[in-house]
Structure formats: C-alpha cells, structure tokens
Motif scaffolding. Structure first.
Motif, short mmCIF file in Angstrom:
data_model
loop_
_atom_site.label_atom_id
_atom_site.label_comp_id
_atom_site.label_asym_id
_atom_site.label_seq_id
_atom_site.Cartn_x
_atom_site.Cartn_y
_atom_site.Cartn_z
N ASP A 110 0.87 -1.17 0.00
CA ASP A 110 0.00 0.00 0.00
C ASP A 110 0.92 1.24 0.00
O ASP A 110 2.11 1.13 0.32
N ASP A 122 -0.07 4.89 1.21
CA ASP A 122 -0.25 5.75 2.38
C ASP A 122 -0.25 4.91 3.66
O ASP A 122 -1.09 4.03 3.83
N GLY A 123 0.68 5.18 4.51
CA GLY A 123 0.78 4.42 5.76
C GLY A 123 1.83 3.33 5.70
O GLY A 123 2.17 2.73 6.72
N ASP A 166 -0.58 -3.66 4.15
CA ASP A 166 -1.45 -2.49 4.15
C ASP A 166 -1.59 -2.02 5.60
O ASP A 166 -1.32 -2.79 6.53
N ASP A 167 -2.02 -0.78 5.80
CA ASP A 167 -2.27 -0.32 7.17
C ASP A 167 -3.76 -0.34 7.49
O ASP A 167 -4.18 0.17 8.52
MG LIG Z 1 -2.99 2.98 3.63
#
Ligand SMILES: [Mg+2]
Length: 189
Positions: free
Chosen positions: A6, A8-9, A136-137
C-alpha cells in the motif's frame, strides 16, 4: 517474491500532514497517530464532509501533497528488497491526481516504483492477483485478499492498534521487521 505495498501508511506517512491540516482548517487538535477516518469521524472530531475535504487537500494538492514524510526505514529497506531481487508493486486506493503526486514524490525520494491506482473504495483484489505478499495499514483492504495473496500483513500504527486481525493478516510494526519477515519467507529470488 512478488511483493505488494500500500502507499499511504506504508511508504508515506500522512499522519502529521492530516493533523496539521485539521488544526489549520478546523482548529481541531487530533494527534497524527489517531488520524484514521473511523476514529476521527467516529469520535466526532470532524464530520465526514470535513474529513473528505481535508483528504482532498492533503492528497490532491501539490503544495501540501509533497510535504508528506517517508515512513521510518522505508528509504533504507525498500531499495534493499529490490536489490535482493524481489518484484515490488505499489497498489493504492489513490485516484489519478493523487497518484500523480505519489509517483512524483517517490521519484524525489529516490524510490523507483511501479504503481497501480485502483481508486477510492475499490477492492485491491484484481490488482493483487499473482502477488505472494501484501502489506497495508488498513485491515479492510486486506480482507478481500485472503484467497488471493498467501502472505498478508497489517502495518501497525496507533490508529489500527485496536483492530483484531484474526486470520486475515499478521502484524508488522516497522520496516525493519517487514524486511526481516520477507527475508525469512521468501529468501532471495
Ligand atoms: Mg494505507
């Protein structure tokens, strides 16, 4: 291995940007580690409308979008994964404009990456087909990958600490741990 990330994060850390933006736009104090829609809107710090407006500004304007910070360790360990022979693909929910900013920012940071932007609210299942590993976050993004990607990981942040991962994913808490985990799983290809 074929590794999906992913954006973002995992690669960029937008927590501080969102926190600063919320202060500036709405005069609300929300710590970066708490900045996730479920928490911010759920606990009524912002309305859903305000959250979406903030997201649009943070991710979609060049002036602010480029101010995001790399996640600790990513600039060291991500190039090492590539050097070890792994194939790395970024699968993000960002739409076209936001994706353009992410690509340009990555080049500025010296990261050579391939991206797929699936768009907001869309499943990453098709894009993740054929990957061996995905991180992923957001657990909701990992859930549709259960029968698709064999090794699924949730990157731990304050804003997802309360989430029970169950059988959907395992947790990693840092880029160093992520790198070691991949080394143990897949070795060098
Ligand atoms: Mg994310």
């Amino acid at each position: 291995m074929k590794i999906g990330l992913d954006f973002d994060g995992i690669i960029s850390n937008c927590g501080k940007l969102k926190s600063d933006g919320a202060k500036k736009l709405y005069d609300v104090d929300i710590p970066p580690v708490k900045f996730k829609k479920e928490i911010v809107v759920g606990e009524k710090h912002l309305t859903m409308e305000q959250y979406h407006e903030l997201q649009k500004i943070i991710y979609g304007t060049r002036e602010i979008g480029f101010l995001m910070e790399p996640v600790d360790g990513v600039l060291h360990f991500l190039p090492r994964l590539v050097a070890d022979g792994h194939i790395v693909l970024v699968v993000t929910s960002r739409g076209e404009i936001e994706l353009g900013i992410a690509k340009e920012w990555s080049i500025q940071k010296g990261l050579q990456l391939d991206f797929i932007g699936v768009g907001h609210g869309k499943s990453k299942a098709n894009a993740a087909n054929g990957l061996d590993f995905y991180v992923d976050d957001d657990l909701d993004k990992l859930e549709p990958l259960v029968d698709i990607v064999p090794h699924r990981f949730l990157f731990s942040w304050g804003y997802n600490a309360h989430v029970d991962v169950g059988a959907i994913a395992k947790r990693v808490a840092s880029w160093e741990e992520l790198y070691r985990t991949i080394q143990l799983l897949g070795g060098v290809r």
